[in-house]
Design an enzyme around this catalytic site. Structure first.
Site, mmCIF file in Angstrom:
data_model
loop_
_atom_site.group_PDB
_atom_site.id
_atom_site.type_symbol
_atom_site.label_atom_id
_atom_site.label_comp_id
_atom_site.label_asym_id
_atom_site.label_seq_id
_atom_site.Cartn_x
_atom_site.Cartn_y
_atom_site.Cartn_z
ATOM 1 N N ASP A 184 10.284 19.203 88.766
ATOM 2 C CA ASP A 184 11.078 19.768 87.673
ATOM 3 C C ASP A 184 10.478 19.405 86.313
ATOM 4 O O ASP A 184 9.624 18.509 86.200
ATOM 5 C CB ASP A 184 12.508 19.205 87.803
ATOM 6 C CG ASP A 184 13.563 20.125 87.201
ATOM 7 O OD1 ASP A 184 13.197 21.053 86.459
ATOM 8 O OD2 ASP A 184 14.763 19.888 87.461
ATOM 9 N N ASP A 199 18.414 28.401 86.968
ATOM 10 C CA ASP A 199 19.572 27.541 87.223
ATOM 11 C C ASP A 199 20.819 28.376 87.434
ATOM 12 O O ASP A 199 21.854 27.873 87.867
ATOM 13 C CB ASP A 199 19.796 26.596 86.032
ATOM 14 C CG ASP A 199 18.960 25.330 86.180
ATOM 15 O OD1 ASP A 199 18.359 25.142 87.245
ATOM 16 O OD2 ASP A 199 18.903 24.541 85.227
#
Ligand code: DGJ
Length: 731
Positions: free
Chosen positions: A480, A550
């Site tokens: 990430d 997301d």
């Protein structure tokens, strides 16, 4: 041969199965762009260049009194500045005592077999036995003593040309490079539209089509990453171009940092495209004898619309970019802990979730953020990649064993490029983050960015990631990156080199990934940057899949995945079923629809199974079974956008067709339902027109021709947000 020089016409000819790309050496040695489009025979294209005495169009000195030769309007391959061309240039530099003109003339060329390698950066690679040639054309400017080597790699059968530029300082003094575009393409007209993919966090890669108009339309990023805000991909298309007809050209920049793509309509209604590293905030000092390598730009042309263009990119990215052995393998269906637990978990809770995941048919459990250091929220702990035993008492190794004992594989989340101020790493090395001297660093999600332009920081990351990955049985890593870069200042560089920091960061990242990812070929790496903030082809060189967004709301995802599909294959788009009401939008969508939408990519779950009823868990299990049965068609088949969520408010439909056209999956999601509305139909694509298909659960058999021309009725019983997956099989 796919790349050749015709000495008689002084043209360089690049040929793919369907397209020709042609350049010509002008009578004064400039490299002019002649043609990029449908494949044509070797013929004289000189008539396409017209020469007129244009007002205020300067003439190079070597043209003598000829006022009709001016770089102000001639289509060029590589435009240096200060030479009479006022359009946005390919190159800007300062050499010697302050000169800035670059008048590169063709000084030689070479044609080599293969794609070659771009040092330190990702690039397309040829497959064994594939017909690939690389043409390098050297443009030399004897005064600045700077040489630009333009490189064109032709993937003949795949209809792709990959361009890049290497700049060499052959003089005795340093040269300051301020701009270097990977590709410049001049069109002699501009009656086109541009398609680009703007977005934001949680709503990436939206579809926008706008007409080319006067001035410069630029997209790009100055955030140090390719960004949520614009994707490094642009399409130029004819006004009549649609999914199945018309000409279009794609340009995809293989770069994960700040980039720029410009479309400039000039005074004579010509169009110039430029793509490269964003020059804003960029400079690079090239000492004598040094070279600078621009990232690769991947060009494709389609004469039959946008679907064909997408197929060209899907194929080359799947086969010639992605190096992971998983590019050809089925990916395990995973359940990720993020939306299930966020930071709030201990080992028991994780094991309970994992147990349920196994019952739902998940093949892998992924522990997301919060397992390491002192990380109970997003303000601390980044940089300390050792397990927090208060949360995970058995450690990563113990947890991994327990997950494996449940019959699942195990995956872990990391964010290697970042550091929290409240971390051991920061206390030991406060100088390892990017910040300006004398000024406190700008925070993003409370965190600071490690200075990957420094080799010592990169080596530390390689060591800490490799030892983490070797400490337990880990089969998947979510890599990430949760903020945009701000300061571009590194302690180890001199003042005159600070303009290099952002690009050096990207090179440092590629170096770290190369050392970590290649060392662990059996681990699936999934890219992520707050969802799809670094969804670019360069990342696919290292990681076979990327977390798309997301935003897991199935209805928003229809748009996100639609936009993403223009350049990127489904095999790289991670997409998960999450809980309702959705954590971002608050919307509730039937579980079956969430499953259908998540199967538009690499399928998984992102939810707490304990919040599901037993019927819902059973439905999830069936989704897993269905996906596994169809994953080859989904991930390796050809993808068709049957409708646009931007144009059709009523339903969104898409289709996957196996390479042999024998199997197909058609997905339809109703996005708006009117009372007693018309019966709507959707026309299928990509089928064998002479073949006959059965649709599972329907009576009869239908020819591909019929299904593609008359279509099928959208099932009447589908209510708002409901969806259906139709399975077709050729008989
Ligand atoms: C952003 C990612 O996109 C999420 O899926 C999750 O991994 C969080 N970061 C964790 O901090």
């Amino acid at each position: 041969m796919a790349a050749r020089y015709n000495a008689e016409t002084k043209t360089f000819i690049l040929e793919t199965a369907d397209s020709s790309y042609i350049m010509k050496v002008s009578r004064y040695g400039n490299l002019l762009h002649m043609y990029y489009g449908s494949r044509i025979p070797d013929e004289d294209l000189d008539y396409l260049l017209t020469f007129h005495d244009r007002g205020f169009s300067p003439n190079p000195n070597e043209a003598g009194n000829d006022r009709t030769f001016s770089l102000d309007f001639l289509p060029q391959e590589f435009s240096g500045g200060r030479n009479g061309d006022y359009r946005s240039p390919s190159l800007e530099l300062v050499w010697g005592e302050g000169g800035s003109a670059f008048c590169g003339k063709v000084a030689g060329y070479e044609i080599k077999a293969g794609a070659g390698r771009i040092s330190g950066m990702p690039g397309l690679r040829e497959l064994p036995q594939e017909q690939v040639h690389t043409l390098e054309i050297r443009l030399a400017d004897p005064v600045s003593r700077v040489e630009a080597v333009l490189s064109y790699t032709v993937f003949e059968e795949k209809n792709v040309i990959a361009r890049t530029v290497r700049l060499e300082n052959r003089g005795e003094k340093a040269v300051r490079l301020e701009r270097l575009m990977s590709a410049t393409i001049d069109f002699q007209n501009s009656d086109y539209d541009l398609i680009c993919f703007p977005g934001r966090h949680a709503m990436e890669r939206e579809f926008r089509r706008i007409p080319v108009s006067e001035g410069i339309h630029s997209i790009g990023s100055s955030r140090g990453t390719s960004s949520h805000q614009y994707n490094p991909f642009l399409i130029v298309c004819g006004k009549n171009c649609g999914e199945d007809q018309g000409q279009c050209w794609g340009i995809s920049l293989m770069y994960s940092g700040s980039f720029l793509i410009e479309a400039e309509k000039d005074q004579y209604s010509q169009l110039r495209l430029n793509a490269g590293i964003n020059p804003a905030g960029f400079s690079w000092l090239l000492e004598p004898g040094e070279e600078f390598q621009a990232p690769q730009a991947v060009l494709a042309w389609s004469g039959s619309g946008l679907t064909r263009l997408s197929h060209i990119y899907h194929r080359i990215f799947r086969e010639n970019l992605c190096r992971s052995p998983f590019r050809r393998k089925a990916r395990p269906v995973l359940l990720n802990s993020w939306e299930a637990a966020y930071f709030d978990f201990d080992e028991e809770k994780i094991l309970t979730i994992a147990r349920e995941a196994a019952h739902m048919g998940a093949e892998m459990f992924v522990l997301d953020d919060g397992w390491f250091g002192k990380r109970d929220d997003d303000s601390t702990g980044l940089g300390d990649w050792t397990v927090n035993r208060k949360k995970i008492g058995s450690g990563i190794q113990g947890l991994s064993q327990k997950i494996h004992a449940m019959g699942m594989q195990f995956g872990l989340w990391v964010e290697p490029e970042m550091v929290s101020e409240d971390s051991e790493l920061y206390r030991r090395h406060p100088d390892w983050c990017l910040r300006e001297p004398g000024r406190p660093a700008v925070r993003g999600r409370y965190q600071l960015v490690l200075d990957l332009s420094r080799r010592d920081v990169c080596e530390y990351l390689i060591e800490s990631m490799n030892s983490l990955l070797e400490s337990a049985q880990i089969e998947y890593v979510k890599w990430d990156m949760n903020r945009s870069l701000t300061e571009a200042w590194s302690d180890l560089l001199s003042a005159e080199r600070q303009g290099e920091v952002l690009h050096r960061y990207v090179l440092g990242l590629y170096y770290v990934m190369e050392q970590v990812i290649l060392k662990h070929p059996d681990i699936i790496f999934c890219g992520c940057s707050g969802g799809g903030g670094r969804f670019d082809p360069a990342m696919l060189y290292y990681q076979p899949q990327i977390w798309c967004s997301d935003n897991t709301d199935a209805i928003n995802r229809l748009k996100i995945q639609y936009g993403t599909s223009f350049a990127y294959p489904l095999s790289c788009m991670e997409s998960h079923v999450s809980i309702c009401p959705n954590h971002i939008t608050g919307r509730s969508v039937p579980l079956s629809t969430r499953g259908i939408v998540a199967m538009d990519g690499v399928f998984g779950f992102e939810l707490d199974p304990l919040k599901l009823t037993s019927e819902e868990k059973e439905a999830c299990r069936q989704q897993v079974d269905f996906y596994k049965k169809y994953s080859k068609v989904i991930l390796d088949g050809d993808y068709y956008r049957l409708t646009s969520p931007y144009e059709n408010p009523y339903f969104t439909a898409w289709q996957q067709v196996s390479q042999d056209q024998k199997k197909s999956l058609v997905s339809i999601v109703v996005t708006d339902r009117e009372g007693n509305g018309p019966q709507r139909f959707v026309k299928l694509k990509g089928l064998n027109k002479d073949g006959f298909y059965r649709i599972e659960g329907w009576k009869g058999k239908y020819s591909g021709n019929l299904l593609m021309n008359a279509g099928i009725p959208v099932p009447w019983e589908l209510k708002e947000y409901e969806g259906i997956q139709l399975r077709l099989r050729m008989i």
